[in-house]
Enzyme design. Structure first.
Site, mmCIF file in Angstrom:
data_model
loop_
_atom_site.group_PDB
_atom_site.id
_atom_site.type_symbol
_atom_site.label_atom_id
_atom_site.label_comp_id
_atom_site.label_asym_id
_atom_site.label_seq_id
_atom_site.Cartn_x
_atom_site.Cartn_y
_atom_site.Cartn_z
ATOM 1 N N ARG A 116 0.836 -1.195 0.000
ATOM 2 C CA ARG A 116 0.000 0.000 0.000
ATOM 3 C C ARG A 116 0.879 1.255 0.000
ATOM 4 O O ARG A 116 2.036 1.214 0.391
ATOM 5 C CB ARG A 116 -0.896 -0.007 1.244
ATOM 6 C CG ARG A 116 -1.840 -1.195 1.245
ATOM 7 C CD ARG A 116 -2.890 -1.065 2.310
ATOM 8 N NE ARG A 116 -2.321 -0.999 3.646
ATOM 9 C CZ ARG A 116 -2.968 -0.516 4.697
ATOM 10 N NH1 ARG A 116 -4.187 -0.059 4.565
ATOM 11 N NH2 ARG A 116 -2.396 -0.493 5.884
ATOM 12 N N LYS A 181 4.722 -10.739 9.923
ATOM 13 C CA LYS A 181 3.902 -10.719 8.703
ATOM 14 C C LYS A 181 4.318 -11.880 7.795
ATOM 15 O O LYS A 181 5.488 -12.038 7.468
ATOM 16 C CB LYS A 181 4.173 -9.382 8.017
ATOM 17 C CG LYS A 181 3.274 -9.051 6.882
ATOM 18 C CD LYS A 181 2.958 -7.566 6.940
ATOM 19 C CE LYS A 181 2.940 -6.878 5.630
ATOM 20 N NZ LYS A 181 2.554 -5.468 5.771
ATOM 21 N N ARG A 314 -0.839 -0.114 14.720
ATOM 22 C CA ARG A 314 0.357 -0.536 15.452
ATOM 23 C C ARG A 314 -0.073 -0.888 16.872
ATOM 24 O O ARG A 314 -0.902 -0.192 17.446
ATOM 25 C CB ARG A 314 1.388 0.604 15.526
ATOM 26 C CG ARG A 314 1.947 1.027 14.180
ATOM 27 C CD ARG A 314 3.042 0.065 13.719
ATOM 28 N NE ARG A 314 3.500 0.381 12.381
ATOM 29 C CZ ARG A 314 2.991 -0.128 11.262
ATOM 30 N NH1 ARG A 314 1.990 -0.972 11.328
ATOM 31 N NH2 ARG A 314 3.455 0.200 10.084
#
Ligand code: ATP
Length: 319
Positions: A116, A181, A314
């Site tokens: 993104r 991730k 976050r």
């Protein structure tokens, strides 16, 4: 260069002479191409005097025929590129050229893989999957509602199905194991969402990657999590099957059909977080998501709803 790689991918020794004969080039040309393979694609090749050349580890390349056999219900055309700037960018170009949807773009590597807001997606050769499935949407805004979250669920289930444990979701569109991730999702839309449009479901999954210095946050891969090497063709087939399943549910019942399942798998449910929107930061507690996939945060005692592609979460240190 990739023809040479295809000759070597079995992981056996091949003499320079045999490789040269197969390619119709001299032994020194073979040697040069091998050096390119090592430098450009980061592959390691053993050279043993008297025996020839051998890939340090055998390689399974993406193969539409194998994918088709493993997932016969996914009857969309599969375009595989050895190297491309970005599978999403190529999918958008193919839509422009008039390629009929659905279709799937895959690549062995991306030279400008994207996340993104212009961020980069690390995309080394033959280690992971870089996957862009193009769908045509006819006048159904509802079909776009929460779509990137639905894709996240399909990715998560495909990983679980192949035996990776501990996989969960982070709003809006990350797939994590713990705090690391393992996959990223990027949806891109062209056309008029109220009439006819195309949506590119872009998915990057870390499969066999063990090292990279290109990622500036905690990451993991299927191999690092399970200690096994995966055939990426299996994952592509499994992901296609899961996407079909979840997209059908979404199409029939809207995002509410998967809302509860998504929340159950949200790793940060109830956690204290900061929501980053450009230079602004909002601190709150994750209450969940609403029936359209927007984030529900308790901010200073009041529930607030957030949606949009520019937002990042976050964890706050105290959560
Ligand atoms: P966040 O919510 O964490 O800010 P994001 O959704 O904004 O993430 P994306 O745009 O999906 O992030 O992905 C880009 C970011 O992901 C990069 O800035 C980098 O930190 C990280 N990244 C890049 N390549 C990989 C990879 N192969 N595996 C895991 N993470 C990656």
């Amino acid at each position: 260069m990739l023809t040479l790689l295809k000759l070597l991918k079995d992981g056996r020794f091949h003499s320079g002479q045999a490789l040269g004969a197969a390619l119709g080039v001299s032994r020194s040309a073979v040697w040069k191409q091998l050096q390119h393979l090592e430098a450009e694609l980061g592959l390691s090749i053993h050279k043993v005097r008297g025996r020839g050349y051998q890939l340090a580890a055998p390689l399974t390349l993406l193969d539409p025929a194998v994918i088709g056999q493993l997932a016969p219900s996914c009857d969309w055309p599969v375009l595989v590129f050895d190297s491309i700037d970005s599978t999403n960018a190529e999918a958008l170009r193919a839509i422009d050229r008039g390629q009929a949807a659905p279709f799937l773009v895959l690549a062995e590597r991306q030279t400008a893989g994207r996340g993104r807001r212009g961020r980069k997606w690390a995309s080394p050769f033959a280690e992971n999957i870089y996957y862009s499935l193009v769908l045509r949407i006819d006048g159904g805004m509802r079909q776009l509602e929460g779509l990137s979250l639905v894709v996240g669920l399909a990715v998560m289930q495909a990983l679980r199905e192949l035996g990776v444990s501990g996989v969960g979701l982070k709003w809006p569109n990350d797939v994590l194991v713990g705090q690391k991730k393992i996959a990223g999702i990027l949806l891109e839309l062209v056309g008029d969402p109220a009439d006819v449009c195309h949506v590119v479901l872009g998915v990057g999954i870390n499969v066999n990657m063990q090292m990279t210095d290109e990622v500036d946050q905690q990451w993991t891969s299927m191999r690092l999590e399970s200690g096994r090497v995966f055939d990426r063709n299996h994952l592509v087939a499994e992901l296609g099957t899961m996407l079909q399943r979840y997209l059908a549910r979404h199409q029939a019942g809207g995002f509410s059909a998967v809302h509860a399942e998504w929340e159950q798998n949200h790793l940060w449910q109830g956690h204290a977080v900061s929501l980053i929107a450009g230079v602004n930061q909002i601190d709150g507690e994750v209450l969940g998501i609403d029936t359209q996939g927007a984030l529900r945060l308790r901010v200073a005692g009041v529930e607030k709803i957030f949606s949009g592609g520019e937002l990042s979460l976050r964890l706050r240190n105290d959560s």
